[in-house]
Scaffold this active site. Sequence first.
Site, PDB file in Angstrom:
ATOM      1  N   LYS A 264      -5.709 106.282  20.614  1.00 44.31           N
ATOM      2  CA  LYS A 264      -5.454 106.764  21.984  1.00 44.31           C
ATOM      3  C   LYS A 264      -6.361 106.029  22.976  1.00 44.31           C
ATOM      4  O   LYS A 264      -5.894 105.561  24.018  1.00 44.31           O
ATOM      5  CB  LYS A 264      -5.699 108.279  22.063  1.00 44.31           C
ATOM      6  CG  LYS A 264      -4.732 109.058  21.193  1.00 44.31           C
ATOM      7  CD  LYS A 264      -4.925 110.554  21.317  1.00 44.31           C
ATOM      8  CE  LYS A 264      -4.235 111.266  20.179  1.00 44.31           C
ATOM      9  NZ  LYS A 264      -2.872 110.831  19.855  1.00 44.31           N
TER      10      LYS A 264
ATOM     11  N   LYS B  89       2.933 105.739  18.523  1.00 49.36           N
ATOM     12  CA  LYS B  89       3.486 106.113  19.838  1.00 49.36           C
ATOM     13  C   LYS B  89       2.508 105.858  20.976  1.00 49.36           C
ATOM     14  O   LYS B  89       2.920 105.611  22.109  1.00 49.36           O
ATOM     15  CB  LYS B  89       3.938 107.580  19.848  1.00 49.36           C
ATOM     16  CG  LYS B  89       2.826 108.548  19.500  1.00 49.36           C
ATOM     17  CD  LYS B  89       2.610 109.601  20.506  1.00 49.36           C
ATOM     18  CE  LYS B  89       1.462 110.513  20.192  1.00 49.36           C
ATOM     19  NZ  LYS B  89       0.712 110.503  18.979  1.00 49.36           N
TER      20      LYS B  89
ATOM     21  N   LYS C  43       0.513 104.348   8.371  1.00 49.04           N
ATOM     22  CA  LYS C  43       0.987 105.451   9.231  1.00 49.04           C
ATOM     23  C   LYS C  43       1.438 106.650   8.393  1.00 49.04           C
ATOM     24  O   LYS C  43       2.451 106.575   7.673  1.00 49.04           O
ATOM     25  CB  LYS C  43       2.165 104.945  10.078  1.00 49.04           C
ATOM     26  CG  LYS C  43       2.624 105.934  11.120  1.00 49.04           C
ATOM     27  CD  LYS C  43       1.649 105.987  12.260  1.00 49.04           C
ATOM     28  CE  LYS C  43       2.060 106.950  13.334  1.00 49.04           C
ATOM     29  NZ  LYS C  43       0.954 107.233  14.241  1.00 49.04           N
TER      30      LYS C  43
ATOM     31  N   GLY D  22       1.474 115.517  18.416  1.00 44.95           N
ATOM     32  CA  GLY D  22       2.107 116.443  17.466  1.00 44.95           C
ATOM     33  C   GLY D  22       2.062 117.892  17.914  1.00 44.95           C
ATOM     34  O   GLY D  22       3.010 118.648  17.653  1.00 44.95           O
ATOM     35  N   ASN D  23       0.990 118.302  18.615  1.00 43.66           N
ATOM     36  CA  ASN D  23       0.890 119.722  18.984  1.00 43.66           C
ATOM     37  C   ASN D  23       1.893 120.112  20.063  1.00 43.66           C
ATOM     38  O   ASN D  23       2.092 121.277  20.338  1.00 43.66           O
ATOM     39  CB  ASN D  23      -0.548 120.072  19.434  1.00 43.66           C
ATOM     40  CG  ASN D  23      -0.919 119.388  20.713  1.00 43.66           C
ATOM     41  OD1 ASN D  23      -0.563 118.221  20.915  1.00 43.66           O
ATOM     42  ND2 ASN D  23      -1.602 120.078  21.587  1.00 43.66           N
TER      43      ASN D  23
END
Length: 313
Positions: free
Chosen positions: A273, A211, A126, A10-11
């Site tokens: 992640k 993702k 989510k 997101g960043n």
Amino acid sequence: MKRLVIALGGNALGNNPEEQLKLVKQTAKTIVDLSEEGYNVIVGHGNGPQVGMINLAMDFAANNGANTPSMPFAECGSMSQGYIGYHLQQSIKNELNARKLNKNVATIVTQVVVDEKDEAFKNLTKPVGMFYTKDEADKIAAEKAFTFVEDSGRGYRRVVASPQPQKIVELETVKQLVDNGSIVITIGGGGIPVIEKQDGSLEGVAAVIDKDKSSAKLAKDLDAEMLVILTAVDRVCINFNKPNQEELASINLEEAAKYIAEEHFAKGSMLPKVEACVDFVASSTNGKALITSLEKAKEALHGKTGTIICKDR
Ligand SMILES: Nc1ncnc2c1ncn2[C@@H]1O[C@H](COP(=O)(O)OP(=O)(O)O)[C@@H](O)[C@H]1O
Ligand SMILES: NC(=O)OP(=O)(O)O
């Protein structure tokens, strides 16, 4: 040439078109840096805030006299791929031109097959779109039958199903473009979730695929040399945010499993992640995964920072 799959967090993107374009210009520099390191770069990215924003805007217009049609969630996902992909491919092309590099860049609207019986459709996890107060969330939940959860102390967010990615529909097209030397943006937002009907036809479903999971799947399918997950921290830590916090420079699969079991990685943020990296590394012959910040990606590729996840170290 070696293939490197990037998953952008997101960043790297921001929350509105102006902010996104500004941030993506920086993101593009990192992507071109990695391309200049001699890799075929394939870019995946998130879309939680963006797909939520698009869905909310379409819903608001349809219900407030604008005479616009209601837009299914999968279509909103496809719009988010176009919106983010457009900014990425424009910024990457500008950066390539500025460095006088003769390379093509393209975004592929990408569908990812999920199982309609996936338990995720019963257990929504989510977060998408904006943050609400508890009162606002309760009111919308009652009106629209949406589900909301508290998100990391930042407020309440709508949650949707997040099924497992099973098959990347446009994989062969992505491969062809990559083999031709193009930088390819694909599986945006984890891919548009579709189910495969008995006759083989595809149909969109209301969900958002993680993702990081889709990027691991893509890295496996492309037999990539490296999966690089770019987020807001330079390194993965154990005892995160505690006085005895420790940065991890590299971990093998056993260590990763131990730290996962000890719950060092927060659910919904660092855990997916690390799990995505483990999934890729475990199924690849020589592949490595790297988690680091967007700003430090190039340094991390040279071993100066970042957390490497590998079979042996
Ligand atoms: N063990 C950990 N080590 C490092 N960061 C962690 C850890 N556990 C949770 N985090 C948090 O996870 C965040 C990354 O997850 P998230 O914000 O969901 O990523 P993105 O939006 O980039 O996909 C980091 O910025 C950090 O605040
Ligand atoms: N699709 C997805 O994983 O998006 P976020 O990273 O924005 O949650």
